[in-house]
Design a protein around this motif. Structure first.
Motif, PDB file in Angstrom:
ATOM      1  N   TRP A  28      -5.958  -5.464 -22.096  1.00 38.72           N
ATOM      2  CA  TRP A  28      -6.364  -6.045 -20.817  1.00 38.72           C
ATOM      3  C   TRP A  28      -5.514  -5.474 -19.691  1.00 38.72           C
ATOM      4  CZ3 TRP A  28     -10.442  -9.477 -20.663  1.00 38.72           C
ATOM      5  CH2 TRP A  28     -10.845 -10.026 -21.875  1.00 38.72           C
ATOM      6  N   LEU A  29      -6.166  -5.127 -18.578  1.00 41.80           N
ATOM      7  CA  LEU A  29      -5.401  -4.748 -17.389  1.00 41.80           C
ATOM      8  C   LEU A  29      -4.782  -6.022 -16.828  1.00 41.80           C
ATOM      9  CD1 LEU A  29      -7.754  -2.213 -15.547  1.00 41.80           C
ATOM     10  CD2 LEU A  29      -5.855  -1.724 -17.092  1.00 41.80           C
ATOM     11  N   ALA A  30      -3.481  -6.181 -17.058  1.00 40.99           N
ATOM     12  CA  ALA A  30      -2.832  -7.453 -16.757  1.00 40.99           C
ATOM     13  C   ALA A  30      -2.095  -7.463 -15.431  1.00 40.99           C
ATOM     14  CB  ALA A  30      -1.855  -7.818 -17.882  1.00 40.99           C
ATOM     15  N   ALA A  31      -1.583  -6.316 -15.005  1.00 39.88           N
ATOM     16  CA  ALA A  31      -0.813  -6.248 -13.762  1.00 39.88           C
ATOM     17  C   ALA A  31      -0.786  -4.812 -13.288  1.00 39.88           C
ATOM     18  CB  ALA A  31       0.612  -6.762 -13.979  1.00 39.88           C
ATOM     19  N   CYS A  32      -0.475  -4.635 -12.009  1.00 40.27           N
ATOM     20  CA  CYS A  32      -0.318  -3.288 -11.484  1.00 40.27           C
ATOM     21  C   CYS A  32       0.691  -3.301 -10.351  1.00 40.27           C
ATOM     22  CB  CYS A  32      -1.646  -2.692 -11.010  1.00 40.27           C
ATOM     23  SG  CYS A  32      -2.300  -3.416  -9.488  1.00 40.27           S
ATOM     24  N   ASP A  33       1.215  -2.138 -10.050  1.00 34.84           N
ATOM     25  CA  ASP A  33       2.126  -1.957  -8.925  1.00 34.84           C
ATOM     26  C   ASP A  33       1.282  -1.501  -7.738  1.00 34.84           C
ATOM     27  OD1 ASP A  33       4.023  -1.270  -7.078  1.00 34.84           O
ATOM     28  OD2 ASP A  33       5.026   0.246  -8.311  1.00 34.84           O
ATOM     29  N   ALA A  34       0.812  -2.463  -6.944  1.00 33.81           N
ATOM     30  CA  ALA A  34      -0.077  -2.130  -5.830  1.00 33.81           C
ATOM     31  C   ALA A  34       0.638  -1.255  -4.811  1.00 33.81           C
ATOM     32  CB  ALA A  34      -0.610  -3.399  -5.176  1.00 33.81           C
ATOM     33  N   ARG A  35       1.917  -1.547  -4.574  1.00 36.76           N
ATOM     34  CA  ARG A  35       2.672  -0.712  -3.641  1.00 36.76           C
ATOM     35  C   ARG A  35       2.739   0.726  -4.153  1.00 36.76           C
ATOM     36  NH1 ARG A  35       6.704  -1.769   0.220  1.00 36.76           N
ATOM     37  NH2 ARG A  35       7.982   0.066   0.679  1.00 36.76           N
ATOM     38  N   GLY A  36       2.974   0.879  -5.454  1.00 36.46           N
ATOM     39  CA  GLY A  36       3.021   2.216  -6.042  1.00 36.46           C
ATOM     40  C   GLY A  36       1.712   2.957  -5.895  1.00 36.46           C
ATOM     41  N   ILE A  37       0.599   2.234  -5.987  1.00 38.19           N
ATOM     42  CA  ILE A  37      -0.706   2.867  -5.798  1.00 38.19           C
ATOM     43  C   ILE A  37      -0.834   3.363  -4.359  1.00 38.19           C
ATOM     44  CG2 ILE A  37      -3.196   2.452  -5.761  1.00 38.19           C
ATOM     45  CD1 ILE A  37      -2.732   0.459  -8.082  1.00 38.19           C
ATOM     46  N   GLY A  38      -0.377   2.558  -3.410  1.00 37.65           N
ATOM     47  CA  GLY A  38      -0.396   2.991  -2.012  1.00 37.65           C
ATOM     48  C   GLY A  38       0.461   4.217  -1.778  1.00 37.65           C
ATOM     49  N   VAL A  39       1.644   4.246  -2.407  1.00 39.28           N
ATOM     50  CA  VAL A  39       2.521   5.412  -2.284  1.00 39.28           C
ATOM     51  C   VAL A  39       1.870   6.640  -2.910  1.00 39.28           C
ATOM     52  CG1 VAL A  39       4.738   6.386  -3.002  1.00 39.28           C
ATOM     53  CG2 VAL A  39       4.636   4.044  -2.140  1.00 39.28           C
ATOM     54  N   SER A  40       1.138   6.436  -4.000  1.00 38.46           N
ATOM     55  CA  SER A  40       0.457   7.565  -4.646  1.00 38.46           C
ATOM     56  C   SER A  40      -0.629   8.157  -3.745  1.00 38.46           C
ATOM     57  CB  SER A  40      -0.146   7.118  -5.983  1.00 38.46           C
ATOM     58  OG  SER A  40       0.863   6.809  -6.919  1.00 38.46           O
ATOM     59  N   VAL A  41      -1.286   7.314  -2.936  1.00 38.44           N
ATOM     60  CA  VAL A  41      -2.245   7.831  -1.961  1.00 38.44           C
ATOM     61  C   VAL A  41      -1.533   8.739  -0.960  1.00 38.44           C
ATOM     62  CG1 VAL A  41      -3.839   7.229  -0.096  1.00 38.44           C
ATOM     63  CG2 VAL A  41      -3.838   5.894  -2.211  1.00 38.44           C
ATOM     64  N   ILE A  42      -0.347   8.298  -0.510  1.00 33.69           N
ATOM     65  CA  ILE A  42       0.446   9.130   0.408  1.00 33.69           C
ATOM     66  C   ILE A  42       0.822  10.447  -0.258  1.00 33.69           C
ATOM     67  CG2 ILE A  42       2.596   9.283   1.723  1.00 33.69           C
ATOM     68  CD1 ILE A  42       2.467   6.244   2.047  1.00 33.69           C
ATOM     69  N   ASP A  43       1.239  10.390  -1.515  1.00 30.56           N
ATOM     70  CA  ASP A  43       1.612  11.609  -2.251  1.00 30.56           C
ATOM     71  C   ASP A  43       0.444  12.590  -2.341  1.00 30.56           C
ATOM     72  OD1 ASP A  43       4.214  10.748  -2.645  1.00 30.56           O
ATOM     73  OD2 ASP A  43       3.819   9.912  -4.634  1.00 30.56           O
ATOM     74  N   LEU A  44      -0.767  12.063  -2.401  1.00 28.37           N
ATOM     75  CA  LEU A  44      -1.947  12.933  -2.428  1.00 28.37           C
ATOM     76  C   LEU A  44      -2.239  13.562  -1.065  1.00 28.37           C
ATOM     77  CD1 LEU A  44      -4.377  10.790  -4.608  1.00 28.37           C
ATOM     78  CD2 LEU A  44      -3.724  13.158  -5.097  1.00 28.37           C
ATOM     79  N   GLY A  45      -1.602  13.044  -0.021  1.00 25.00           N
ATOM     80  CA  GLY A  45      -1.856  13.522   1.344  1.00 25.00           C
ATOM     81  C   GLY A  45      -2.663  12.568   2.178  1.00 25.00           C
ATOM     82  N   GLY A  46      -2.941  11.373   1.636  1.00 26.29           N
ATOM     83  CA  GLY A  46      -3.768  10.417   2.342  1.00 26.29           C
ATOM     84  C   GLY A  46      -3.019   9.479   3.266  1.00 26.29           C
ATOM     85  N   GLY A  47      -1.710   9.704   3.448  1.00 28.19           N
ATOM     86  CA  GLY A  47      -0.902   8.893   4.351  1.00 28.19           C
ATOM     87  C   GLY A  47       0.203   9.745   4.940  1.00 28.19           C
ATOM     88  N   ARG A  48       1.069   9.126   5.723  1.00 25.72           N
ATOM     89  CA  ARG A  48       2.103   9.869   6.448  1.00 25.72           C
ATOM     90  C   ARG A  48       3.506   9.543   5.958  1.00 25.72           C
ATOM     91  NH1 ARG A  48      -1.501   7.855   9.917  1.00 25.72           N
ATOM     92  NH2 ARG A  48      -2.730   9.312  11.175  1.00 25.72           N
ATOM     93  N   ARG A  49       4.338  10.576   5.920  1.00 26.57           N
ATOM     94  CA  ARG A  49       5.781  10.376   5.753  1.00 26.57           C
ATOM     95  C   ARG A  49       6.491  10.468   7.095  1.00 26.57           C
ATOM     96  NH1 ARG A  49       4.397  13.300   1.093  1.00 26.57           N
ATOM     97  NH2 ARG A  49       5.012  12.293  -0.866  1.00 26.57           N
ATOM     98  N   HIS A  50       5.900  11.195   8.034  1.00 26.31           N
ATOM     99  CA  HIS A  50       6.442  11.360   9.381  1.00 26.31           C
ATOM    100  C   HIS A  50       5.317  11.097  10.374  1.00 26.31           C
ATOM    101  CE1 HIS A  50       9.915  13.215   7.476  1.00 26.31           C
ATOM    102  NE2 HIS A  50       9.089  13.994   6.820  1.00 26.31           N
ATOM    103  N   PRO A  51       5.646  10.590  11.570  1.00 28.99           N
ATOM    104  CA  PRO A  51       4.593  10.227  12.525  1.00 28.99           C
ATOM    105  C   PRO A  51       3.606  11.347  12.825  1.00 28.99           C
ATOM    106  CG  PRO A  51       6.706   9.375  13.270  1.00 28.99           C
ATOM    107  CD  PRO A  51       6.990  10.248  12.081  1.00 28.99           C
ATOM    108  N   ALA A  52       4.073  12.595  12.799  1.00 25.60           N
ATOM    109  CA  ALA A  52       3.205  13.703  13.180  1.00 25.60           C
ATOM    110  C   ALA A  52       2.417  14.291  12.005  1.00 25.60           C
ATOM    111  CB  ALA A  52       4.032  14.815  13.835  1.00 25.60           C
TER     112      ALA A  52
END
Length: 435
Positions: free
Chosen positions: A347-371
Motif C-alpha cells: 500500500w502507498l502509505a506515505a510520501c515526502d510531498a516536499r521532496g516531490i516538489g524539490v524533484s520538480v525543481i531538479d527537473l527544471g520546473g522551478g527556480r533556485r535563483h530569482p532569474a
C-alpha cells in the motif's frame, strides 16, 4: 531612516514602530535597499517574529506601496481565494472560473513558485500568449466581462511585496508567519476585495508542517484581514501528499482542463475545490449554506459554464481561444516520459510531498535563483494517491523530463519519496478545519 538600524533592532528582538516599518517598506518599493538588506530584514523577522501590531503595520505599508484597485462599476461581490502553497496545488485555476460562473467577480492576484511549492503564474505561463501582467484597464475589463482574471502583481500593485517575495524565495525565509501574512494580505487589500477565503496548508509538503503552527498562521491571516475590513475565513487542508495527480506546470494545466471537463470527480482535488467554492459563495452572500454553495459549484462544472468562463479569461488575456478543445496544440510536452515503477508490492502509505516538489525543481520546473528560467514541460503526472494498492513494478507516476539522464534521476528520486507498507494505511481527511 537608516535601514541597517531597523534591521539591527529587529535582529535584537525589539518591536518596530509602524512609522519605521513604513519607512523601510517605502525604501524597499523605491529600490533604495539592496538584496542583502532585504534578505537580512526577512531573516531577522524569521528568527524574532513580529507582534500583531507590527504585522498589521507591515501589511498596510506593503498594500499602500502602490495602487489600490476599486470595483465600483461591477455589481457582483468581489471575492478571492489564496493558498499558502503546496505541491500539485492548482485549485485556483479551477476555482476562479467556478466562482465567477456562480455570480462572483474574482480579481485573483497570484504568485510564482516559492521554495518547493508550485506557482499559479508559472502554470499559466505554460499557455502561449497568456499575459500575466496586463495593464489595469485590461485587468478590469476581463474581470467585468469574463468574471475572473488570474494575473500576477504589476509594478503598480503592492510593489514592495513583489521584491520581498522574490528574496524570500531564495533566502530560506518563506515559512515566516508575519511575512506570509503580510505578503498574502497586502496583495488582497490592494486588490479591493470584499471577501477572502484562505487555504492554509499543513503537512510535510507545506510551509507549516505542524497543525498548531498552521492554526496560528490561519488565525493571523483571518484576524488581520477582518481587521482591515475584508470578510475572511480559512480552511486548513492536508498537504502530506500532492493535491492533484500532477506536479509541474504544463502537466498541472492539463490537470486543470481535465477538471473543468468533469474528469477529476471524487478526488482529493475535487473535494478541496468544491469546498472552497462553497465557502466563497456563502461568505459573499450568494449561497445560504455550504451545501447550497457546493450544488451551485457542481452545476457550474457540469453545465460547462465554468469551462466557458476559463476559456474567455484565457482568450481575453492573450491566450488561445480553443485551449480547452485543443490542449495538445498549445501545451508543450517534454521529450522524455518514463514510468516510475513501484519498488515492491503493498500500500502507498506515505510520501515526502516536499521532496516531490524539490524533484520538480531538479527537473527544471522551478527556480533556485530569482532569474532562473523554468522548463514548463517537465514534472510528474499520473501520481497515484496514498491509500492505493500496488504490485511491484506497477507505475505509481509518470516523469516528464528534458532528457534521458534527468528522467532516470527523477524516476529514482520519486520512488524514494514513497513508503510502501503491507498494511492499508489510515489517511488524514483532506480538509482539517475551518477558522
Amino acid at each position: 531612516m537608516i535601514p541597517q538600524e531597523i534591521i539591527r533592532r529587529k535582529r535584537d528582538g525589539e518591536e518596530l514602530a509602524a512609522a519605521d516599518i513604513g519607512s523601510f517598506i517605502e525604501a524597499l518599493a523605491a529600490g533604495r535597499l539592496s538584496e542583502g538588506q532585504i534578505g537580512a530584514f526577512a531573516m531577522a523577522v524569521w528568527f524574532k517574529g513580529m507582534s500583531r501590531a507590527e504585522i498589521v503595520a507591515l501589511t498596510l505599508a506593503m498594500a499602500n506601496s502602490g495602487d489600490r484597485l476599486e470595483w465600483a462599476d461591477i455589481d457582483r461581490p468581489i471575492a478571492d481565494k489564496h493558498s499558502t502553497g503546496g505541491v500539485g496545488d492548482n485549485v485556483s485555476l479551477m476555482l476562479a472560473p467556478i466562482a465567477a460562473a456562480c455570480g462572483l467577480a474574482v480579481p485573483m492576484i497570484s504568485g510564482r513558485g516559492l521554495g518547493h511549492t508550485g506557482g499559479t503564474l508559472d502554470k499559466l505561463e505554460s499557455i502561449p500568449g497568456y499575459t500575466i501582467t496586463p495593464d489595469a484597464d485590461l485587468f478590469r475589463r476581463v474581470v467585468k466581462e469574463a468574471g475572473c482574471a488570474i494575473i500576477g502583481q504589476t509594478g503598480a500593485l503592492a510593489p514592495a511585496d513583489g521584491r520581498l517575495y522574490a528574496v524570500r524565495d531564495v533566502t530560506a525565509t518563506v515559512d515566516s508567519i508575519p511575512l506570509i501574512t503580510a505578503s498574502i494580505l497586502s496583495k488582497k487589500l490592494a486588490a479591493g476585495l470584499q471577501t477572502l477565503v484562505l487555504d492554509v496548508k499543513v503537512g510535510n509538503g507545506a510551509f507549516m508542517a505542524d497543525r498548531d503552527q498552521a492554526e496560528i498562521l490561519a488565525r493571523s491571516l483571518v484576524e488581520v484581514a477582518n481587521g482591515a475590513g475584508v470578510k475572511t475565513s480559512a480552511l486548513i487542508t492536508d498537504m502530506n501528499e500532492p493535491l492533484a495527480d500532477s506536479a509541474g506546470n504544463a502537466v498541472e494545466m492539463r490537470n486543470c482542463l481535465d477538471f473543468l471537463a468533469g474528469r477529476k470527480e471524487q478526488t482529493r482535488l475535487d473535494t478541496v475545490v468544491l469546498a472552497f467554492a462553497a465557502e466563497m459563495l456563502v461568505k459573499s452572500g450568494v449561497a445560504a449554506s455550504p451545501d447550497e454553495g457546493e450544488r451551485m459549484a457542481r452545476q457550474a462544472l457540469s453545465s460547462g459554464k465554468a469551462a466557458e468562463v476559463f476559456a474567455r479569461m484565457v482568450s481575453m488575456l492573450g491566450g488561445p481561444s480553443d485551449l480547452i478543445e485543443k490542449p495538445d496544440r498549445y501545451l508543450a510536452k517534454a521529450p522524455v516520459a518514463k514510468s516510475v515503477p513501484a519498488p515492491r508490492s503493498g500500500w502507498l502509505a506515505a510520501c515526502d510531498a516536499r521532496g516531490i516538489g524539490v524533484s520538480v525543481i531538479d527537473l527544471g520546473g522551478g527556480r533556485r535563483h530569482p532569474a532562473d528560467r523554468i522548463d514548463h514541460r517537465v514534472g510528474f503526472s499520473e501520481l497515484l494517491p496514498l491509500g492505493s494498492r500496488v504490485n511491484a513494478g506497477d507505475p505509481i507516476a509518470l516523469v516528464h523530463a528534458a532528457d534521458e539522464a534527468a528522467a532516470e534521476r527523477a524516476v529514482a528520486a520519486l520512488a524514494a519519496h514513497y513508503r510502501i507498507t503491507e498494511d492499508e494505511p489510515t489517511l488524514s481527511p483532506v480538509i482539517a478545519g475551518l477558522i
